[in-house]
Enzyme design. Structure first.
Site, PDB file in Angstrom:
ATOM      1  N   ASP A   1     142.008  -3.792  74.736  1.00  0.00           N
ATOM      2  CA  ASP A   1     142.135  -2.540  75.478  1.00  0.00           C
ATOM      3  C   ASP A   1     143.581  -2.048  75.534  1.00  0.00           C
ATOM      4  O   ASP A   1     143.826  -0.845  75.623  1.00  0.00           O
ATOM      5  CB  ASP A   1     141.571  -2.681  76.889  1.00  0.00           C
TER       6      ASP A   1
ATOM      7  N   LYS B   1     124.640   5.321  80.780  1.00  0.00           N
ATOM      8  CA  LYS B   1     124.682   4.102  81.590  1.00  0.00           C
ATOM      9  C   LYS B   1     124.393   4.424  83.053  1.00  0.00           C
ATOM     10  O   LYS B   1     124.778   5.480  83.554  1.00  0.00           O
ATOM     11  CB  LYS B   1     126.059   3.444  81.505  1.00  0.00           C
TER      12      LYS B   1
ATOM     13  N   HIS C   1     135.797   2.722  77.648  1.00  0.00           N
ATOM     14  CA  HIS C   1     134.994   2.479  76.454  1.00  0.00           C
ATOM     15  C   HIS C   1     133.897   3.519  76.277  1.00  0.00           C
ATOM     16  O   HIS C   1     133.413   4.087  77.248  1.00  0.00           O
ATOM     17  CB  HIS C   1     134.332   1.095  76.539  1.00  0.00           C
TER      18      HIS C   1
ATOM     19  N   TYR D   1     125.076  -2.948  84.675  1.00  0.00           N
ATOM     20  CA  TYR D   1     124.795  -1.636  84.121  1.00  0.00           C
ATOM     21  C   TYR D   1     123.630  -1.651  83.159  1.00  0.00           C
ATOM     22  O   TYR D   1     123.418  -2.589  82.423  1.00  0.00           O
ATOM     23  CB  TYR D   1     126.025  -0.991  83.496  1.00  0.00           C
TER      24      TYR D   1
END
Length: 181
Positions: free
Chosen positions: A170, A72, A62, A132
């Site tokens: 996905d 991130k 992603h 994250y």
């Protein structure tokens, strides 16, 4: 904290200094000033996320586009995952290359993934809690993704494909060569 740049410019592995004694352990998992100094950037994280997944859960790959792109800082609180970062910066000499790193509750390593990268992971342990930090808010209209089994990326996800648990969303993603960045 020990910081090492990966083969992808701007993507760093962070190894904490852990203090252990008969009571257990202590480490500083994040310090804004130290982090920015070590990676030589000014990153301001504004959102923390956490996921719980079972073995074989594959999340990714992603990314967020444009003004909503996200850097991130990821780590595993419980369990073990194989974490993947893919350079999707069109002007980068490492465009289309990836790094993979095992993150676990034992090694307590973190991976800093800069803006302009796709990210994903697969759970190697029975379960995993994944955390994250993001430097930008999620924006649904800016989300994008790359199919996990893109033949050009040739990512070794370690587990056998029949062990993968992939979301329907996905499964519909396209290879990098067919992706709008």
């Amino acid at each position: 904290m020990i910081v090492k740049e990966t083969k992808l410019k701007g993507c760093f592995v962070l190894e904490p200094i852990i203090f252990q004694d008969n009571r257990g352990y202590f480490f500083e998992s994040f310090n804004q000033n130290t982090f920015n100094k070590l990676i030589e950037q000014d990153i301001n994280f504004i959102q923390d996320n956490e996921s719980f997944s079972t073995k074989g859960a594959l999340r990714g790959l992603h990314y967020q586009r444009g003004e909503h792109a996200q850097a991130k800082l990821v780590r595993v609180i419980k369990g073990c995952v194989l974490d993947i970062a893919v350079d999707i910066r069109k002007d980068s000499p490492t465009f289309g290359k990836h790094v993979s790193l095992e993150l676990s509750e034992e090694n307590k390593m973190q991976l800093f993934i800069p803006r302009g990268f796709a990210h994903g992971f697969i759970v190697l342990s029975d379960t995993a809690i994944f955390s994250y930090k993001c430097d930008n808010f999620y924006n649904k209209e800016s989300e994008g993704g790359i199919i996990y089994n893109d033949k050009d990326l040739n990512i070794d996800w370690v587990l056998q494909e029949d062990e993968f648990i992939v979301s329907e969303k996905d499964m519909l993603l396209k290879p990098l060569s067919q992706t709008q960045l």
